[in-house]
Design a protein around this motif. Structure first.
Motif, PDB file in Angstrom:
ATOM      1  N   ASP A  32       0.826  -1.206   0.000  1.00 11.31           N
ATOM      2  CA  ASP A  32       0.000   0.000   0.000  1.00 11.31           C
ATOM      3  C   ASP A  32       0.859   1.254   0.000  1.00 11.31           C
ATOM      4  OD1 ASP A  32      -2.107   1.743   0.098  1.00 11.31           O
ATOM      5  OD2 ASP A  32      -2.655   1.291   2.172  1.00 11.31           O
ATOM      6  N   GLY A  34       0.148   4.096  -1.134  1.00 15.25           N
ATOM      7  CA  GLY A  34      -0.677   5.259  -0.841  1.00 15.25           C
ATOM      8  C   GLY A  34      -0.720   5.580   0.641  1.00 15.25           C
ATOM      9  N   ALA A  35      -0.555   4.570   1.493  1.00  9.75           N
ATOM     10  CA  ALA A  35      -0.553   4.784   2.942  1.00  9.75           C
ATOM     11  C   ALA A  35       0.611   5.677   3.364  1.00  9.75           C
ATOM     12  CB  ALA A  35      -0.478   3.448   3.665  1.00  9.75           C
ATOM     13  N   LEU A  37       1.732   8.263   1.823  1.00 10.95           N
ATOM     14  CA  LEU A  37       1.320   9.652   1.618  1.00 10.95           C
ATOM     15  C   LEU A  37       0.217  10.052   2.605  1.00 10.95           C
ATOM     16  CD1 LEU A  37       1.263   9.657  -2.273  1.00 10.95           C
ATOM     17  CD2 LEU A  37       3.013  10.614  -0.780  1.00 10.95           C
ATOM     18  N   ARG A  38      -0.745   9.180   2.832  1.00  8.05           N
ATOM     19  CA  ARG A  38      -1.851   9.491   3.754  1.00  8.05           C
ATOM     20  C   ARG A  38      -1.357   9.708   5.174  1.00  8.05           C
ATOM     21  NH1 ARG A  38      -4.334   5.429   0.800  1.00  8.05           N
ATOM     22  NH2 ARG A  38      -3.908   3.887   2.410  1.00  8.05           N
ATOM     23  N   ASN A  39      -0.361   8.929   5.586  1.00  8.33           N
ATOM     24  CA  ASN A  39       0.136   8.995   6.967  1.00  8.33           C
ATOM     25  C   ASN A  39       1.259  10.008   7.154  1.00  8.33           C
ATOM     26  OD1 ASN A  39      -1.658   6.951   7.579  1.00  8.33           O
ATOM     27  ND2 ASN A  39      -0.135   5.344   7.239  1.00  8.33           N
ATOM     28  N   GLN A  41       4.436   9.898   6.112  1.00 10.18           N
ATOM     29  CA  GLN A  41       5.625   9.133   6.506  1.00 10.18           C
ATOM     30  C   GLN A  41       6.883  10.005   6.408  1.00 10.18           C
ATOM     31  OE1 GLN A  41       5.477   5.819   7.442  1.00 10.18           O
ATOM     32  NE2 GLN A  41       7.640   5.894   7.936  1.00 10.18           N
TER      33      GLN A  41
END
Length: 122
Positions: A32, A34-35, A37-39, A41
């Protein structure tokens, strides 16, 4: 004059073309991306990384090698020990020697970007 004619003949027997594009971010193959960018990192910039992947064709029938974009990215990340590339420039080139008969031709994909290493969130 004779040298100029020889040089022009050699140039006429070789042909090539290159196309260039850019990509914002490329990561290693993971479940994932995309996670990341969402989180939000965090990451550390390692520096410039480059990779190349080439495929050759003998008599336009016998292919060997791999000129895939993913292969060039994997090489760049492996060399730099990074997890992803930012601001990636991609170029694909095709070269042919004696193009009328397709004796030998090859295609290369080159990538260049800033390698980053993802950090663990505190």
């Amino acid at each position: 004059m004779k040298r100029l004619l020889i040089l022009l003949s050699v140039v006429a027997l070789c042909a090539g073309c290159t196309s260039v594009g850019s990509v914002g971010m490329v990561t290693k193959n993971m479940a994932d991306p995309g996670a990341l960018l969402r989180n939000g990192q965090p990451y550390e910039e390692i520096g410039t990384a480059e990779g190349e992947a080439c495929r050759f064709f003998l008599l336009n029938v016998v292919p060997f090698g791999n000129s895939a974009f993913s292969t060039a990215v994997e090489e760049a990340l492996e060399k730099s020990k990074g997890d992803a590339l930012l601001n990636v420039t991609v170029s694909s080139s095709l070269y042919g020697f004696i193009p009328i008969y397709n004796i030998l031709s090859y295609s290369c994909t080159n990538v260049r970007g800033t390698a980053i290493k993802f950090e663990k969130k505190p």
